[in-house]
Design an enzyme around this catalytic site. Structure first.
Site, mmCIF file in Angstrom:
data_model
loop_
_atom_site.group_PDB
_atom_site.id
_atom_site.type_symbol
_atom_site.label_atom_id
_atom_site.label_comp_id
_atom_site.label_asym_id
_atom_site.label_seq_id
_atom_site.Cartn_x
_atom_site.Cartn_y
_atom_site.Cartn_z
ATOM 1 N N ASP A 243 -10.753 2.846 -5.520
ATOM 2 C CA ASP A 243 -9.494 3.599 -5.455
ATOM 3 C C ASP A 243 -8.486 3.103 -6.496
ATOM 4 O OD1 ASP A 243 -10.705 4.551 -3.183
ATOM 5 O OD2 ASP A 243 -9.059 4.049 -1.820
ATOM 6 N N HIS B 249 -11.018 -1.482 -5.214
ATOM 7 C CA HIS B 249 -9.983 -0.918 -6.085
ATOM 8 C C HIS B 249 -10.261 -1.325 -7.528
ATOM 9 C CE1 HIS B 249 -8.269 -0.964 -2.050
ATOM 10 N NE2 HIS B 249 -7.509 0.031 -2.430
HETATM 11 ZN ZN ZN Z 1 -4.832 3.565 -2.829
#
Ligand code: ZN
Length: 321
Positions: free
Chosen positions: A129, A274
């Site tokens: 993400d 991430h």
């Molecule tokens: Zn996020």
């Protein structure tokens, strides 16, 4: 179904038209150049499609396409032939198309190039993400390429134009591009119109750089309620959560990320990371070969869903067992 041609070479006169076969209705009328066809109000499965190029460009190019149905990709169909099984009530779960110079033959398939999926073996989806960030994301893509694996990238609209090269590379490697809103907005806290604009503008930016418009979204912060979920469904998208949270953004410790994944991982997991921290790339380049060595197929979320019951618009999933 909607389809559009992008990056048309200068001077070429070409368009695309397409026709869908819905269970119970048969072949609908042809639609062209971005017009919608199908029936989004009904649950009848889309069984097969036909597509062809229009204009004088149809003499210069072939249009190939294939569909994912019953857990397998069909052979390529081309220039108006039907792709998909009709009359058996089998839904199309995925779709690929490619335009090639006339007579050049069947296009190279990124999925085949990076290893096909064996539905009898364990599979998991690595997801990233908040990116992309080229310096981090490209290291993850290098490792995926070396290990014939794929991942899904839930990206922010604000990061698309500055990282266009790495997004094109995702698609070339068979990875999935997905939507994490334009500005990391908590969709349970904004209006319906804002949700639509956050998701649609990001899809448009992504499609403009790589030709693929995402069908999956992940709500920032994990915040989603029944109402915002229905707005996501109105865009034809599914919400994807996770079953393993590495908390990589919080501790920024590669070994902790590695240990969290390896101590919990099981078939059908969706793993949250991430791709904006160098420590996450440090973890990914260890995890990708290690998970592969342990027998896990690293697939996209849409591939995982396709082999495990599918993902429907407006629904929310945190794993596919
Ligand atoms: Zn996020």
């Amino acid at each position: 179904m909607k389809a559009n041609l992008i990056e048309i070479p200068q001077g070429v006169q070409v368009g695309v038209r397409y026709q869908v076969n819905l269970s119970g209705s048969g072949w609908l009328d042809w639609a062209e150049d971005g017009a919608e066809t199908g029936n989004s109000a009904d649950v009848m499965p889309l069984e097969s499609i036909r597509m062809e190029l229009t204009g004088s460009g149809a003499e210069q190019y072939d249009l190939y396409y294939r569909v994912l149905q019953n857990g397998a990709w069909t052979d390529w169909a081309a220039n108006g032939a039907a792709a998909g099984v009709e009359g058996a009530g089998l839904r199309i779960d995925g779709f690929r198309a490619s335009v090639t110079v006339k007579g050049a033959g069947v296009p190279a398939d990124p999925v085949a190039a990076f290893g096909s999926v064996d539905p009898t073996r364990p599979m998991i989806a690595l997801t990233f993400d908040d990116g992309p960030k080229t310096s981090v994301t490209s290291r993850i893509l290098d490792s995926l390429q070396a290990n014939r694996g794929r991942a899904t990238f839930f990206m922010l609209g604000t990061n698309v134009n500055n990282n266009a090269g790495v997004i094109k590379r995702m698609v070339e490697q068979g990875c999935e591009v997905a939507n994490h809103t334009h500005d990391h907005k908590y969709i349970s806290k904004i209006s319906d119109g804002e949700i639509v604009s956050q998701l649609a503008s990001t899809n448009q930016k992504i499609a403009a750089v790589c030709g693929v418009s995402p069908v999956l979204m992940r709500p920032p912060g994990g915040y989603i309620n029944a109402h915002s979920q229905s707005v996501v469904g109105g865009l034809g998208m599914s919400a994807i959560m996770w079953s393993i949270d590495t908390r990589d953004w919080q501790h920024r410790n590669a070994q902790k990320t590695i240990d969290t994944v390896l101590s919990q991982v099981k078939d059908g997991d969706i793993i949250l990371m991430h791709d904006i921290y160098s420590t996450t790339a440090d973890a990914a380049v260890v995890l990708i070969p290690e998970l592969t060595a342990r027998g896990y197929q690293l697939v996209t979320v849409s591939e995982l869903a396709a082999y495990r019951g599918g993902a429907a618009a407006g629904q929310k999933y945190s794993q596919f067992r």
